[in-house]
Design an enzyme around this catalytic site. Structure first.
Site, PDB file in Angstrom:
ATOM      1  N   CYS A  73       9.773   7.962   7.087  1.00 27.75           N
ATOM      2  CA  CYS A  73       8.930   8.003   5.890  1.00 27.75           C
ATOM      3  C   CYS A  73       9.657   8.600   4.679  1.00 27.75           C
ATOM      4  CB  CYS A  73       7.655   8.783   6.181  1.00 27.75           C
ATOM      5  SG  CYS A  73       6.917   8.278   7.732  1.00 27.75           S
ATOM      6  N   HIS A 121       4.213  10.592  -0.092  1.00 26.28           N
ATOM      7  CA  HIS A 121       4.071   9.703   1.059  1.00 26.28           C
ATOM      8  C   HIS A 121       2.612   9.696   1.493  1.00 26.28           C
ATOM      9  CE1 HIS A 121       4.468   7.735   4.786  1.00 26.28           C
ATOM     10  NE2 HIS A 121       4.325   8.814   5.522  1.00 26.28           N
ATOM     11  N   ASN A 130      -0.601   4.149   6.272  1.00 24.61           N
ATOM     12  CA  ASN A 130       0.725   4.785   6.199  1.00 24.61           C
ATOM     13  C   ASN A 130       1.791   3.703   6.419  1.00 24.61           C
ATOM     14  OD1 ASN A 130       3.125   6.100   6.798  1.00 24.61           O
ATOM     15  ND2 ASN A 130       2.178   7.661   8.089  1.00 24.61           N
TER      16      ASN A 130
END
Ligand code: COA
Length: 321
Positions: free
Chosen positions: A111, A248, A278
């Site tokens: 990420c 994020h 996500n």
């Protein structure tokens, strides 16, 4: 010399999968998912691939920047879900765009991949080895999910975001921080192929993603504010001086906790996880493109980007728009 973002783009798969749909194929509910994470839907690939999403996001970013593919001297894709082990997704993007003058490689920092990609390009730009680059964060995470593990598969989505970066003598990246903690890496893991040769055959079962959600949550709510504070200190700024925090998009509770620790209103934290879930390396550049296209970024604005997750890794990057 620093590095400036001069254009953004993104591309999401066509198919939208809602929490209500997931509740028809597994024991879950919109109430459980949205109350714990803020996620209401995600886009999942059918025909699209990591490369096709990346190429389209890259094309849109180049259009936004008014830059021709031949002007690129570097392409970096942050991804952990490339379509091939080799060639890299970045090389596939090069071929798709006709960016014949670019050197191309992928970064696997989960990420944090897009932010690590920006920092890498910045180092190349500062050294004089690069002038114009395309950085992409792209994932098709749905292919590495165990769709019988409801605690993890409901959280993730597919998509790609991109930014064109150019060397600039006046402004752009103002300060940054990045780090890794391999000791805690297995809290979020997806195993690659196992040993398989004439001496040993351990089987070739595909790996799927496993996560200790509570450990990852604890990591994120401490590492992210610490990293942001470090960057602010380096830039001589306070949390209030930042116009927008592009974080994020893992979980709304993580973002709320970071906002609280920084003592900054949630109004400065745009959100895309409600409609995207996500997307690992894709989350930050997709959100950056969303706020850019909505006209929310003004010249001179200070934007803090922060990625965090698998590795474990984290990275924060302060830019002036
Ligand atoms: N639907 C319904 N119930 C679910 C479920 C789902 N999709 N997933 C898990 N459950 C159940 C569990 O089985 C458990 O039931 P039990 O109490 O009967 O055993 C219960 O819900 C609680 O599970 P738990 O895992 O303790 O939930 P939690 O409160 O820790 O929330 C997360 C789980 C994943 C939402 C939370 O840990 C989190 O957000 N962590 C951060 C993860 C993250 O963002 N990672 C990516 C970082 S890049």
């Amino acid at each position: 010399m620093t590095s400036r973002i001069i254009g953004t783009g993104s591309c999401l798969p066509e198919t939208v999968v809602t929490n209500d749909y997931l509740s028809t194929i597994m024991d879950t509910s919109d109430e459980w998912i949205s109350s714990r994470t803020g996620i209401r839907q995600r886009h999942l690939v059918k025909e699209e691939t990591t490369a096709s999403l990346s190429i389209e996001a890259g094309r849109r970013a180049l259009d936004d920047a008014g830059v021709k593919p031949q002007e690129l001297d570097m392409i970096i894709v942050g991804t952990l879900t490339g379509d091939y082990v080799t060639p890299s997704t970045a090389c596939e993007v090069q071929a798709g765009l006709g960016a014949v003058n670019a050197v191309c490689f992928d970064i696997n920092a989960a990420c944090s991949g897009f932010v690590f990609g920006l920092h890498t390009v910045n180092a190349y730009i500062k050294s004089g080895m690069c002038k114009t680059a395309l950085v992409i964060g792209a994932e098709t995470l749905s292919k590495i999910m165990d769709w019988s593990d409801r605690s993890t598969c409901v959280l993730f989505g597919d998509g790609a975001g991109a930014a064109v970066i150019r060397a600039d003598e006046t402004t752009g990246i103002l300060a940054y921080d990045q780090g890794s903690d391999g000791e805690r890496g297995l809290h979020l893991e997806c195993k690659n192929r196992t040993n398989n040769n004439p001496l040993v055959q351990t089987g070739m079962e595909p790996g799927y993603t496993h996560m200790d959600g509570q450990e990852v949550y604890k990591f994120a709510v401490t590492a992210v504010p610490a990293s942001i504070h470090k960057v602010l200190e380096e830039a001589g700024l306070s949390p209030d001086d930042i116009d927008l925090y592009v974080l994020h998009q893992a979980n709304i509770r993580i973002i709320q906790s970071v906002a609280k620790r920084l003592k900054v209103s949630m109004d400065k934290f745009p959100i895309s996880l409600d409609h995207c879930g996500n997307i690992s390396a894709g989350s930050v550049p997709i959100l950056l493109d969303e706020v850019n296209k909505k006209g929310m970024l003004k010249k001179g604005d200070k934007i803090m980007m922060s990625g965090f997750g698998g590795g474990l890794t984290w990275g924060s990057c302060l830019i002036e728009w």
